[in-house]
Enzyme design. Structure first.
Site, PDB file in Angstrom:
ATOM      1  N   GLU A 190      41.315  45.818  19.757  1.00 36.14           N
ATOM      2  CA  GLU A 190      41.798  47.053  19.144  1.00 36.14           C
ATOM      3  C   GLU A 190      41.692  48.287  20.042  1.00 36.14           C
ATOM      4  O   GLU A 190      41.374  49.364  19.575  1.00 36.14           O
ATOM      5  CB  GLU A 190      41.041  47.304  17.822  1.00 36.14           C
ATOM      6  CG  GLU A 190      41.299  46.223  16.800  1.00 36.14           C
ATOM      7  CD  GLU A 190      40.547  46.430  15.485  1.00 36.14           C
ATOM      8  OE1 GLU A 190      41.152  46.182  14.438  1.00 36.14           O
ATOM      9  OE2 GLU A 190      39.364  46.825  15.510  1.00 36.14           O
TER      10      GLU A 190
HETATM   11  C1  ACM Z   1      38.160  42.615  15.059  1.00 35.30           C
HETATM   12  O1  ACM Z   1      38.147  42.308  13.855  1.00 35.30           O
HETATM   13  N1  ACM Z   1      38.514  43.810  15.421  1.00 35.30           N
HETATM   14  C2  ACM Z   1      37.791  41.669  16.085  1.00 35.30           C
END
Ligand code: ACM
Length: 652
Positions: free
Chosen positions: A294
């Site tokens: 992310e």
């Molecule tokens: C995640 O759930 N950002 C690995």
């Protein structure tokens, strides 16, 4: 649970008496002696026999003992270790044979699950079991960054993991909301990057040792280059933001933030190298998780110097830049004999094939065979599945249970299949505190443990639910607080009045799913205590499964016996509503529950009329009430008996 590879029940049984003793042969290290001593104490707790044998050590062998454990060699806390065992119970002897002490520990857990009772005594049924795992990576991740989870929470969950034959504890230790490792050489990370809660290095070593005593490998995670607000709060000079942007701060909300390390700055690697030099020695295992998920790239895009670096180095995307960053970390970890593991975003064209890819994206509906797990295996990476095992989504146990890392319709070759190491339940902690975390992890993680240990064709949901009722309760023996802490939360809601009617409602309600509870991450914050009704509710609401079954049986055959099971539920919910209204006079926290409780009660009354008095009830009235029962706007929960209520309402 997990169901063994081969099991054959014989006639007869072994009676447990106060003189029952354990003997260990071979030349194992202390681990099995600790495990066998705990085995005896757990038998004590269950049976009240208070067995004579005190703690076991290498030097006090009891050749005449009824339980003989034979071990060939010590197991190592690494993947691919032999974890197999054979267990034989006959009427006067119990035998556990294992290549390693790790296998023997599994054998002891199986034996504990076999304990049965008559009205006055306890016994093990005569049986032969031969057992070994299907997957070598059977993990649980706990996020200690969002809500800090103290040492005792971690330890009791390690005990529970061991009881389910799980062998990897993935410890998410740094994120936007906190840096949870004591740093002797970089104390700013403790002074500026937490709310004061972090593990001392001694505590970490102690937990790693505790895990190893239970056959569990600990894999630490420091999430970089994104999810780095806490790190950057202490060291803003290695961040990617422009000088004029607001300062980095430790985040108190959930969500995805822009805070990202600067991959073009040599100081970034110097600091990370120093951090790894301090953190890696705390973890003797072979794996280090660097997160990598992310990274939204916003700070990189907005920073002209970073864009220039990309151009100069012929990088066409932020993925290339992140790969460059990741590749710098490999030698830093290799120095400490660690392999780099990361969330699936690290899988890019030029990423080292030695990295381990942790597949997570998509919802539970995502097919493991088509997702990034299969892609990683096809690309030659070793890989671990968490997609489908996100227990913080609050989905039903059935979904997790049937989520196979290698489904029967998998198109992978046998070489590719070997790359799939196993899976990991993921306990993100935005909405959990030490008070309710166990109720999110257990008992669903036991079903995931079975999926990862047992053969692929062990998929009977009725068997799962039946066995889980016992397993869930037995987890209490290990200090797991999922059952008892519910009452603590309900008592707070009831203002120390009766909790029975709130409990009845909670048994048909589940917390909102798929992250829809937390209003984009802003409704509840990291310092919100999470003591509301939804925090007491769990996935797989306790009465819903039984009610659904009762309705199905009734619709199939409207016998008086089938009818009464259904109508008893209605009577219970009508009474519950009356009691809740009474209690609410002195309990403000009950007020938000009343709309749902009232709708359920009114609908129950009408359905009673319909079923018992064969009266025609206006369909529009039923539809109206059903709609109210289906509202997701009540106290962060959904009424999960809705579908069955709808079926009864629509029944001619
Ligand atoms: C995640 O759930 N950002 C690995």
């Amino acid at each position: 649970m997990p169901w063994p590879r081969e099991i054959s029940l014989q006639g007869g049984n072994f009676s447990l008496t106060k003189s029952f003793k354990v003997n260990i042969t071979g030349d194992p290290n202390s681990r099995i002696f600790i495990g066998a001593t705990q085995f005896i104490r757990r038998l004590d707790g269950r049976t009240g026999l208070f067995l004579e044998q005190a703690h076991l050590t290498k030097i006090n062998e009891v050749p005449e003992a009824e339980l003989q454990i034979n071990i060939i060699r010590n197991g190592e806390i690494k993947l691919k270790e032999d974890e197999s065992y054979q267990l034989t119970v006959v009427s006067n002897k119990i035998l556990i044979n294992a290549t390693t002490d790790l296998g023997a520990l599994h054998g002891l857990e199986t034996l504990l699950q076999l304990l049965q009772n008559s009205s006055a005594s306890f016994y093990f049924p005569n049986v032969t079991i031969s057992d070994s795992p299907r997957f070598i990576w059977r993990g649980l991740m706990i996020d200690a960054a969002r809500h800090f989870q103290p040492v005792d929470v971690i330890k009791r969950n390690l005990d529970a993991m061991a009881s389910m034959k799980m062998n990897v504890f993935h410890w998410h230790l740094a994120d936007d909301q906190g840096w949870r490792i004591e740093m002797k050489n970089h104390p700013k990370l403790n002074e500026l990057s937490t709310d004061g809660s972090y593990y001392t290095q001694e505590e970490i070593k102690n937990i790693v040792k505790y895990a190893a005593e239970r056959g569990i490998l600990v894999v630490p995670e420091i999430d970089v280059p994104g999810h780095a607000s806490a790190l950057l709060t202490a060291y803003p000079e290695i961040g990617s933001k422009l000088a004029a942007d607001p300062a980095y701060t430790v985040k108190r909300n959930s969500g995805i933030y822009n805070s990202t390390l600067d991959p073009t700055n040599p100081k970034t690697y110097q600091l990370l190298g120093e951090i790894f030099d301090e953190v890696c020695p705390l973890f003797p295992g072979d794996y280090f998780h660097i997160g990598g998920d992310e990274n939204n790239g916003k700070e990189w895009n907005a920073n002209p110097q970073i864009q220039e670096f990309k151009t100069e180095n012929k990088m066409s995307s932020n993925h290339d830049l992140q790969t460059y960053f990741n590749m710098q970390l490999i030698p830093m970890l290799k120095k400490h004999n660690k392999k780099l593991m990361g969330w699936e975003e690290i899988m890019t064209e030029n990423m080292s094939k030695n990295a381990i890819i942790h597949a997570w994206r998509g919802t539970n509906e995502g097919q493991a065979s088509g997702g990034s797990l299969a892609k990683a295996a096809k690309n030659g990476y070793q890989t671990v599945l968490s997609n489908g095992y996100y227990i913080d989504l609050m989905l039903s146990i059935d979904k997790h249970y049937l989520n196979d890392p290698i489904p029967s319709n998998s198109t992978l070759s046998s070489e590719e299949k070997v790359k799939i190491l196993g899976g990991e339940a993921a306990m993100w902690s935005e909405l959990v505190t030490p008070l309710n975390i166990d109720s999110r992890i257990w008992p669903r993680t036991a079903a995931i443990a079975e999926r990862l240990w047992s053969e692929a064709d062990i998929t009977d949901l009725n068997s799962l639910h039946k066995r889980l009722k016992t397993i869930s309760w037995r987890l209490e023996e290990l200090g797991i607080s999922h059952i008892r802490n519910k009452e603590v939360i309900l008592r707070n809601i009831s203002n120390n009045q009766s909790t029975a009617p709130i409990n009845d409602l909670s048994n048909v309600c589940e917390p909102l799913k798929n992250y829809s509870r937390n209003g984009g991450g802003k409704k509840y914050r990291m310092h919100s205590p999470l003591t509301l009704f939804a925090d007491a509710c769990t996935a797989d609401a306790y009465d819903a499964y039984d009610f659904d079954k009762a309705v199905m049986a009734y619709l199939e055959n409207k016998s008086p016996e089938n009818q009464i099971v259904v109508t008893d539920f209605f009577r219970k919910w009508i009474a519950m509503n009356g009691q809740l209204i009474d209690l609410s006079a002195n309990a403000p926290l009950i007020q938000p529950l009343l709309p749902l409780s009232e709708s359920l009660s009114e609908l129950s009354q009408l359905l009673l009329l319909k079923i018992e008095n064969k009266k025609i009830v206006q369909p529009t009235i039923l539809t109206n009430l059903l709609e109210k029962c289906n509202s997701k706007k009540n106290a962060d929960v959904e009424l999960v008996v809705y579908n069955s209520l709808k079926k009864l309402s629509e029944m001619p």
